[in-house]
Scaffold this active site. Sequence first.
Site, PDB file in Angstrom:
ATOM      1  N   ASP A   8     -68.591  16.974 -28.703  1.00 53.83           N
ATOM      2  CA  ASP A   8     -68.967  18.278 -29.226  1.00 53.83           C
ATOM      3  C   ASP A   8     -68.701  18.241 -30.733  1.00 53.83           C
ATOM      4  O   ASP A   8     -67.960  17.379 -31.216  1.00 53.83           O
ATOM      5  CB  ASP A   8     -68.135  19.353 -28.529  1.00 53.83           C
ATOM      6  CG  ASP A   8     -68.339  20.738 -29.104  1.00 53.83           C
ATOM      7  OD1 ASP A   8     -69.499  21.150 -29.270  1.00 53.83           O
ATOM      8  OD2 ASP A   8     -67.327  21.395 -29.407  1.00 53.83           O
ATOM      9  N   ASP A  10     -68.334  21.460 -33.277  1.00 54.74           N
ATOM     10  CA  ASP A  10     -67.448  22.516 -33.764  1.00 54.74           C
ATOM     11  C   ASP A  10     -66.213  22.643 -32.881  1.00 54.74           C
ATOM     12  O   ASP A  10     -66.330  22.850 -31.672  1.00 54.74           O
ATOM     13  CB  ASP A  10     -68.188  23.854 -33.798  1.00 54.74           C
ATOM     14  CG  ASP A  10     -69.414  23.806 -34.692  1.00 54.74           C
ATOM     15  OD1 ASP A  10     -69.242  23.879 -35.908  1.00 54.74           O
ATOM     16  OD2 ASP A  10     -70.536  23.666 -34.159  1.00 54.74           O
ATOM     17  N   ASP A 168     -63.868  20.952 -26.757  1.00 49.16           N
ATOM     18  CA  ASP A 168     -62.709  21.839 -26.867  1.00 49.16           C
ATOM     19  C   ASP A 168     -62.806  23.110 -26.044  1.00 49.16           C
ATOM     20  O   ASP A 168     -61.879  23.925 -26.068  1.00 49.16           O
ATOM     21  CB  ASP A 168     -62.489  22.224 -28.335  1.00 49.16           C
ATOM     22  CG  ASP A 168     -63.568  23.160 -28.851  1.00 49.16           C
ATOM     23  OD1 ASP A 168     -64.754  22.784 -28.794  1.00 49.16           O
ATOM     24  OD2 ASP A 168     -63.241  24.265 -29.302  1.00 49.16           O
TER      25      ASP A 168
END
Length: 216
Positions: A8, A10, A168
């Site tokens: 991922d 961001d 995250d």
Amino acid sequence: MFKLVIFDLDGTLVNSIFDLGDSVNYVLEEEGLPCFDYETYKHFVGNGTAKLIERALPEGMRTKENIESFHKRFAEQYQKRCLDKTKPYEGIPKVLEFLKEKGIKIAVASNKPDQFAGFIVRSIFGEGCFDMVLGKREGVPTKPDPAIINDILAELGAEAEQTLIVGDSDVDVITAHNAGIKCIGCEWGFRGREELETAGADIIISRPEELNELFR
């Protein structure tokens, strides 16, 4: 043996929350609407920038027309400032270098619009650092739909069982499960350990360097 790691963007590779929040707040402030702090924006992001705008607007203003209009103005602001404060998390560049030295392919799968994802990755990590970078594209559903992951697997010739997804948020965990891939949860990102545990991340790490241990 793992041959591909899909990250991922961001909250995983880079901390972009300040530039995202500043860009949305600029547009909200222009209209005299309530603005938000960065901690709040950590829970607004994750499902693409259109969804970010929808969540930032007052509930009574969340029409399709308003979201499209505000999103266009947000994109203009974000294009100007997307590299103002956005930085890689400490340890990430060395992790990427380690994986490349091991001959493991690395890719990015983001819900951020494709043009922004590519620009930010190239600007911060250099041209050609990643074997593939994909963001949100017209007509392709966002994560947690596995379409973006399947496109990366097909392009790079990798199998699901040879791949790891690193992210995250619960969006990344669910995406991984939808694609039949193991997910490594990043505790340093926007959402934290509790959300990753609840979503069912296979492994949770607190520092980027811990990812290297899986390949030693």
